[in-house]
Design a protein around this motif. Structure first.
Motif, short mmCIF file in Angstrom:
data_model
loop_
_atom_site.label_atom_id
_atom_site.label_comp_id
_atom_site.label_asym_id
_atom_site.label_seq_id
_atom_site.Cartn_x
_atom_site.Cartn_y
_atom_site.Cartn_z
N GLN A 136 0.85 -1.27 0.09
CA GLN A 136 0.00 0.02 -0.19
C GLN A 136 0.87 1.22 0.07
N ARG A 137 2.09 1.13 0.51
CA ARG A 137 2.94 2.37 0.48
C ARG A 137 3.38 2.54 -0.82
N CYS A 138 3.65 1.46 -1.59
CA CYS A 138 4.28 1.57 -2.76
C CYS A 138 3.21 2.12 -3.76
N ILE A 163 -1.98 -1.40 13.30
CA ILE A 163 -0.85 -0.94 13.21
C ILE A 163 -0.16 -0.22 11.92
N THR A 164 -0.56 -1.13 10.94
CA THR A 164 0.16 -0.59 9.35
C THR A 164 -0.80 0.65 9.15
N ARG A 165 -2.14 0.46 9.62
CA ARG A 165 -3.12 1.76 9.29
C ARG A 165 -2.49 2.89 9.89
N ARG A 166 -2.04 2.85 11.28
CA ARG A 166 -1.73 3.96 12.01
C ARG A 166 -0.49 4.81 11.22
N SER A 167 0.45 3.75 10.78
CA SER A 167 1.51 4.31 10.17
C SER A 167 1.36 4.94 8.90
N LEU A 168 0.48 4.31 8.27
CA LEU A 168 0.05 4.93 6.92
C LEU A 168 -0.76 6.28 6.90
N GLN A 169 -1.47 6.28 8.07
CA GLN A 169 -2.30 7.59 8.32
C GLN A 169 -1.12 8.65 8.72
N SER A 170 -0.19 8.51 9.26
CA SER A 170 0.94 9.38 9.47
C SER A 170 1.57 9.65 8.35
#
Lengths: 249, 245
Positions: A136-138, A163-170
């Protein structure tokens, strides 16, 4: 600025959009939230030109357009990475397709974005060999490589773990701040909307209309345990529940 | 070797053993039904006779596959690009397969002669259909959201074909190609039956006329091995080309 006025779309005579209007200020982060089946995805389909609109106007920076397909970047819940390409090749697709003259510069840009989004060293990996969060980051890097100011995000984080969601929100907040994008995002997650947005548009069941237009404080990042945010969340949830009851009745 | 393969190998061994025992126990003449051991022996001992004919048939099949690919790939692309053309051509494609190849074979020999050309064309006629249909189905099965993404990224049809549709359809293409190469021998051999001066079909007709049934079976064995070899080769290429799956 994006100005959508009197947008109309019917499916088999049933109105999904019936005179729907809103404006997006430049560089703002607006989130659209509403009950399932209210027509949010139809709105994006009409905005991107996937389905033709029945009526209304769409203006981007004062220019009337049939749709936003040529001026907006788009990111979905699915990462839509091509499994036969590496992560870097996937991220470079928008530049390759517009036959960018300076591909070396585009590659450098992808490399730098990969480093920034924690993908450094994974440029030559294929999507199947990395985690959902990395894919998703890609996809996010690819969205940035569209090089378009307006970005439509259709539940881009909903398939990810907490957790991944929180990091991608940032990351989304960082990208809006650093890349000056005008973001319009659909989500079902009220907390996510309140954490990320400058403005939340709460919409009704179909035919979709705005039932609440919430301007949020500019200070970011926001904490989910902020009492004001929790109160706001309850208000939005009550409005959405009211819409559901209305739909059931 | 996993148990399914062991099971299949076991079944084949049992059937061959029953065949062998039946031939020997019932004392069947070789010109009626030779035992598998004799067929295997003839296939090896007569390799110098069968080999050149097998080479001729193999060349016809490979040329037929190449010709079929040269027709099927562009045809699938244009039918995908212009759905109206697909609707117009579909009846002709189906008709080309509805007519038995036995009916067309004599005509092709009359038109193209006793040489390889008629056999190559016959093989190509049989192969091109599964490849065209599979490839077209592959193009059409492409994810709607990916198509939308390419449109939004500003990709034209040829870019999408190269970067999206073709790789997406490759597994379908190879599935069609596997079917095609499996039946490719039929076209070539029927062509050789109708009129030829070489090839395994020609050798079968000659051996049959002389009641050399063991040689007929040996030729069938060679044809089966060729078919399996082609099928495996396509599978190997598929594994290399579609490594991302």
């Amino acid at each position: 600025m994006l100005t959508v006025a009197d947008l109309t779309k019917h499916f088999d005579a049933a109105p999904v959009l019936d005179g729907f209007s809103f404006t997006l200020p430049r560089n703002g982060f607006t989130v659209l939230i509403g009950p399932s089946g209210c027509g949010k995805t139809t709105l994006f389909d009409v905005l991107t030109g996937v389905v033709p609109k029945d009526g209304g106007t769409i203006r981007w920076n004062g220019r009337e357009l049939g749709h936003l397909g040529t001026v907006a970047a788009y990111m979905q819940q699915k990462d839509l990475l091509l499994p036969w390409l590496t992560l870097a090749e996937n991220a470079l697709l928008p530049a390759s397709l517009r036959r960018e003259k300076h591909m070396a510069a585009a590659r450098e840009r992808v490399k730098s974005l990969f480093a920034r989004l924690g993908l450094a060293g994974f440029e030559d990996h294929r999507p199947a060999t990395v985690s959902g969060g990395m894919r998703q980051r890609c996809a996010l890097v690819r969205t940035l490589m569209f090089d378009r100011e307006l970005t439509l995000l259709d539940e881009p984080l909903s398939a990810l773990d907490a957790i991944t969601r929180r990091s991608l929100q940032s990351l989304l907040l960082m990208l809006q701040r650093d890349f000056r994008r005008t973001l319009l995002m659909i989500t079902h997650d009220v907390e996510e909307a309140l954490l990320l947005a400058d403005r939340v548009l709460v919409v009704s069941a179909a035919p979709m209309r705005i039932i609440q237009d919430l301007a949020l404080p500019t200070q970011k990042p926001r904490r989910p345990d902020n009492p004001a945010l929790i109160a706001l969340k309850e208000t939005v949830l009550a409005r959405l529940e009211g819409e559901l009851d209305h739909g059931v009745a | 070797m996993g148990w399914p393969k062991l099971f299949v190998a076991g079944v084949i061994m049992v059937l061959l053993a029953l065949w062998e025992l039946a031939c020997r126990g019932l004392d069947l003449p070789v010109y009626i039904l030779p035992p598998p051991s004799r067929i295997a022996l003839v296939a090896v001992v007569k390799a110098r006779l069968i080999g050149p004919h097998a080479l001729a048939t193999a060349m016809e099949i490979v040329a037929g596959i190449l010709l079929a690919l040269a027709v099927a790939i562009p045809l699938a692309i244009v039918m995908f690009a212009w759905p109206a053309l697909e609707r117009a051509l579909a009846p002709f494609l189906v008709a080309s397969q509805a007519v038995p190849v036995f009916a067309v074979a004599p005509l092709l020999v009359v038109w193209l002669g006793y040489g390889m050309a008629s056999k190559i064309l016959m093989a190509a006629v049989i192969i091109f259909f599964p490849i065209t249909v599979s490839l077209l189905a592959g193009f059409k099965s492409c994810d709607r959201d990916l198509r939308l993404l390419f449109e939004l990224m500003g990709g034209n049809f040829f870019q999408a074909l190269r970067l999206l549709y073709w790789p997406w359809a490759l597994p379908h293409f190879f599935a069609g190609l596997k079917v095609g190469v499996s039946v490719a021998t039929i076209g070539a051999v029927i062509g050789e039956w109708v009129g030829a001066q070489q090839g395994l079909g020609y050798l079968m007709i000659q051996a049959n006329a002389r009641l050399q049934v063991d040689l007929v079976f040996a030729v069938i064995l060679w044809l089966s091995v060729m078919g399996l070899g082609l099928w495996s080769l396509v599978g190997w290429i598929e594994g290399r080309v579609v490594a991302w799956r």
